[in-house]
Design a protein around this motif. Sequence first.
Motif, PDB file in Angstrom:
ATOM      1  N   LEU A   1       0.791  -0.895   0.040  1.00  0.00           N
ATOM      2  CA  LEU A   1       0.029   0.148  -0.050  1.00  0.00           C
ATOM      3  C   LEU A   1       0.952   1.333  -0.077  1.00  0.00           C
ATOM      4  O   LEU A   1       0.235   2.252  -0.519  1.00  0.00           O
ATOM      5  N   ILE A   2       2.075   1.244   0.611  1.00  0.00           N
ATOM      6  CA  ILE A   2       2.895   2.374   0.588  1.00  0.00           C
ATOM      7  C   ILE A   2       3.326   2.796  -0.937  1.00  0.00           C
ATOM      8  O   ILE A   2       3.074   3.940  -1.178  1.00  0.00           O
ATOM      9  N   PRO A   3       4.149   1.918  -1.717  1.00  0.00           N
ATOM     10  CA  PRO A   3       4.351   2.419  -2.850  1.00  0.00           C
ATOM     11  C   PRO A   3       3.305   2.868  -3.663  1.00  0.00           C
ATOM     12  O   PRO A   3       3.299   3.447  -4.732  1.00  0.00           O
ATOM     13  N   LEU A   4       2.022   1.962  -3.668  1.00  0.00           N
ATOM     14  CA  LEU A   4       0.880   2.383  -4.370  1.00  0.00           C
ATOM     15  C   LEU A   4       0.355   3.763  -4.183  1.00  0.00           C
ATOM     16  O   LEU A   4      -0.057   4.532  -5.051  1.00  0.00           O
ATOM     17  N   TYR A   5       0.732   4.057  -2.936  1.00  0.00           N
ATOM     18  CA  TYR A   5       0.129   5.553  -2.575  1.00  0.00           C
ATOM     19  C   TYR A   5       1.163   6.605  -3.051  1.00  0.00           C
ATOM     20  O   TYR A   5       0.798   7.482  -3.571  1.00  0.00           O
TER      21      TYR A   5
END
Length: 429
Positions: A100-104
């Motif tokens: 979820l971090i790199p997607l954000y």
Amino acid sequence: MKESHLKIISSIGVYSIARISTYAAPIILLPILTHMLTADDYGVIGIFTSFYQAINIFIALSGTGAVVRAYMDKDDIGFDFSTYVFNALLINTILFILALIPLYFIFVNKLISLPLELFILAPIVVILSNFKAYKHKLWNIQNKARSFSIFQVSFTFFSLLVSILLLYFVFQDWRSRVYAIVSVEMVFCIVSLYYLAKEDKVKFTLSKLYILDVLKYGLPLLPHAIGITLLATSDKLILGAESGMSSVGIFSVAASISTLVLLVSMPMESALNPYIYKIFKTSTDLGKKRYVAGFVVYFFITSLFAMALYITLPILIKIFIGKEFHSAINYVGVLLIGQVAHAMYRYIVKPIFFAKKTYLVSLSTMIAGVFGVSAQLLLVEEYGIMGVAVGTSMSYIISLILVLYFSNKIYKMPWSKAISYIFMYKTLL
């Protein structure tokens, strides 16, 4: 022995129903979606599909592959398969959260042009699909062809049904297909986890040893997964940049037709999987002979179907494909060669997976992928769609040659006598 022979044939028949439904679904949806959606909507669906496939590389980490391999050791003293399954699921969950971090970051910096809700839904689809796959793949290795096929056919049917209902009665845009994917994945994920808990008795026990084993199996496969994803998307991206979207459409039709080879190869593979893993578990001379004989039969049937498909192409394309896509017939033959090579690759690669030397699979895929993409870039300017098709098929052929070399290093097989074993089928069965 005849009973075993008939069981394999029966399994192939059952698996065929499941595989046919799987590969028929896109063909059924294609004319419906392209008639009711705009090009922009269809593009959003395409980007979304590619997006979650890319995310899947990192969240999946071949957890299901590790569990399927571990199932062969379930009766070993000191090994707890139920605990192993839980720890594989736990790894997927942790990787899902981390993703979820790199997607954000990708969304904030607008690196991919997608609505916010699709950035949210993509990783959800991936984790649901991965959880769903555990029990589904275990049914295969447990030789439960009926359960495997009923689950697959049901999933495909409801995916089609929900997509069509949403398209006609709720959303006349990309949301119809995307929401159908998410909702059906969720329902069947729940069903799969229920049977996983019921049949395999998942134990919620943390095990550092099993976590390390899953990672040891999956991490070396990351380059392999990246290579496969690169091969699946590079051809269309290169064509889109060099020749425009119409060329991409024609190539996509040709590629879809060539994948019909999987209707024959995948059921055979699914039916033979339990027997192949037993062969490597026991590693007897008779087992090796059966493995080689199985490859020859597998190659012959798959090639024969590919040739029959190529011969009937003019009729099939005129009946089922729109006129503006009829030129796809010029490229299917080349792509069929690649699909046959890929089918053989899937058979030959199994010794490497069984030996857990997955880094060799990654090495093969990356070499083949880099070579294939390089060939596409070199050939596309002069030969257009044909150049990309040739590059794609060459990559599959190279990957087959490489895994054949590596697998034979791990399990020395009597390939020189392959043909003679076909005439010894009564002895081998």
